[in-house]
Write an enzyme that holds these catalytic residues in place. Structure first.
Site, mmCIF file in Angstrom:
data_model
loop_
_atom_site.group_PDB
_atom_site.id
_atom_site.type_symbol
_atom_site.label_atom_id
_atom_site.label_comp_id
_atom_site.label_asym_id
_atom_site.label_seq_id
_atom_site.Cartn_x
_atom_site.Cartn_y
_atom_site.Cartn_z
ATOM 1 N N ALA A 163 -13.226 -10.492 -19.369
ATOM 2 C CA ALA A 163 -13.233 -9.735 -18.118
ATOM 3 C C ALA A 163 -12.482 -10.512 -17.048
ATOM 4 O O ALA A 163 -12.598 -11.737 -16.954
ATOM 5 C CB ALA A 163 -14.661 -9.470 -17.667
ATOM 6 N N LYS A 164 -11.719 -9.792 -16.245
ATOM 7 C CA LYS A 164 -10.996 -10.399 -15.129
ATOM 8 C C LYS A 164 -11.930 -10.358 -13.915
ATOM 9 O O LYS A 164 -11.792 -9.527 -13.007
ATOM 10 C CB LYS A 164 -9.698 -9.634 -14.892
ATOM 11 C CG LYS A 164 -8.588 -10.441 -14.245
ATOM 12 C CD LYS A 164 -7.271 -9.679 -14.314
ATOM 13 C CE LYS A 164 -6.168 -10.367 -13.544
ATOM 14 N NZ LYS A 164 -5.772 -11.665 -14.124
ATOM 15 N N ILE A 165 -12.900 -11.254 -13.938
ATOM 16 C CA ILE A 165 -13.963 -11.281 -12.933
ATOM 17 C C ILE A 165 -13.580 -12.239 -11.806
ATOM 18 O O ILE A 165 -13.076 -13.338 -12.049
ATOM 19 C CB ILE A 165 -15.304 -11.680 -13.584
ATOM 20 C CG1 ILE A 165 -15.796 -10.544 -14.487
ATOM 21 C CG2 ILE A 165 -16.358 -12.022 -12.534
ATOM 22 C CD1 ILE A 165 -17.043 -10.864 -15.277
ATOM 23 N N SER A 200 -13.460 -4.637 -17.414
ATOM 24 C CA SER A 200 -14.007 -5.780 -16.678
ATOM 25 C C SER A 200 -15.231 -5.363 -15.874
ATOM 26 O O SER A 200 -16.254 -6.067 -15.853
ATOM 27 C CB SER A 200 -12.943 -6.369 -15.742
ATOM 28 O OG SER A 200 -11.868 -6.926 -16.465
#
Length: 304
Positions: free
Chosen positions: A156-158, A62
């Site tokens: 992505a774990k944004i 990420s």
């Protein structure tokens, strides 16, 4: 939130109440950061973290997708997570590693801001409320669509991605539901505000493919568990109305674990109770994470 004692911040343990950042920290204003949600379970052999390596790997992926250059290696963060659990003396907890842009310069260009990392742990029970795992929850299809793959990076774990999730979640809560389901921009089922989704029809499982969804680690685990149990799993596109006629529906996620869905948009799912395959998978999952089934013992990293 139940406070613990210490939070790891870039190599130092800081008292919970003193773990602070400047109000002008870049991520607070512009939302570019990366995080993970990880669970540690109490087992007969002591605390064990579920799929720690995969979570740390996704955290770094990420950050890479977001263009954030880490000053720590994956092994450093893995060790820091385990030490944070030890120092807080918790046997079961939720783990939140966060990579964020700190105080430096304001403006969209973040190249001169430091990349900072923090790790916190705390006790956290059923994410979707008491009784959710046993009785199931009520959900609605949100008016908000999940991000298009060229609008936000969906793998992505944004941090900023979750503004979309919050809007959907609060819309659902304000309408009297427990959670929201988001469709993708083509109108097909995508995921929950913070969960992946599965349906059961005619004895087979179906879950959306990895197009506009986050590649959930619990999702992957459930697919492996299901196939180990002899169940058929399809990664396939399906529409909103197929939810309504599913025999069973459930969410998966680190926080949600395996949460049955008993109603969607005022339409009862199946019998209105968690179905047999949901129950079977749920029981198998908890046996693994609680260290009672060695079939997938590689998924557990023991803290001691």
């Amino acid at each position: 939130m139940q406070a613990t004692q210490k939070i790891w911040m870039d190599g130092q343990f800081v008292d919970w109440d003193k773990a602070q950042v400047h109000v002008l920290s870049h991520t607070l204003h512009y939302g570019l950061g990366a995080f993970e949600g990880i669970r540690c379970y109490d087992t007969a052999q002591g605390p064990a973290v579920f799929r720690l390596q995969e979570h740390v790997e996704r955290l770094f992926q990420s950050a890479h997708i977001a263009g954030m250059k880490m000053s720590w290696a994956q092994d450093d963060i893995t060790r820091a997570i385990l030490e944070t659990i030890r120092i807080n003396q918790v046997r079961e907890c939720y783990i939140r590693p966060l990579i964020y842009l700190g105080y430096g310069e304001m403006g969209i260009n973040n190249s001169h801001n430091p990349v900072c990392t923090a790790i916190a742990v705390w006790p956290w029970g059923a994410y979707l409320g008491e009784g959710a795992l046993d009785a199931g929850i009520r959900v609605c299809v949100s008016s908000f669509a999940r991000h298009h793959v060229n609008v936000m990076m969906t793998k992505a774990k944004i941090v900023g991605n979750y503004a979309n999730s919050q809007l959907a979640k609060m819309e659902a809560i304000n309408a009297g539901y427990d959670e929201a389901i988001l469709l993708d921009v083509q109108g097909n089922v995508s995921e929950g505000s913070g969960e992946n989704i599965f349906i059961v029809r005619r004895g087979e499982l179906k879950t959306p493919p990895l197009t506009s969804i986050l590649e959930g680690i619990t999702r992957n685990s459930v697919i492996d568990l299901a196939r180990h149990l002899g169940l058929t799993v399809h990664e396939a596109i399906f529409s909103r109305d197929e939810l309504y006629i599913a025999d069973e529906v459930f969410f998966t996620g680190t926080a949600a674990e395996i949460t049955p869905i008993r109603e969607v948009d005022h339409r009862t799912i199946g019998t209105g109770r968690p179905g047999p395959l949901t129950n079977k998978l749920q029981q198998a999952f908890f046996r693994v994470v609680q260290g009672k089934d060695d079939t997938f013992k590689a998924w557990l990293t023991h803290v001691a």
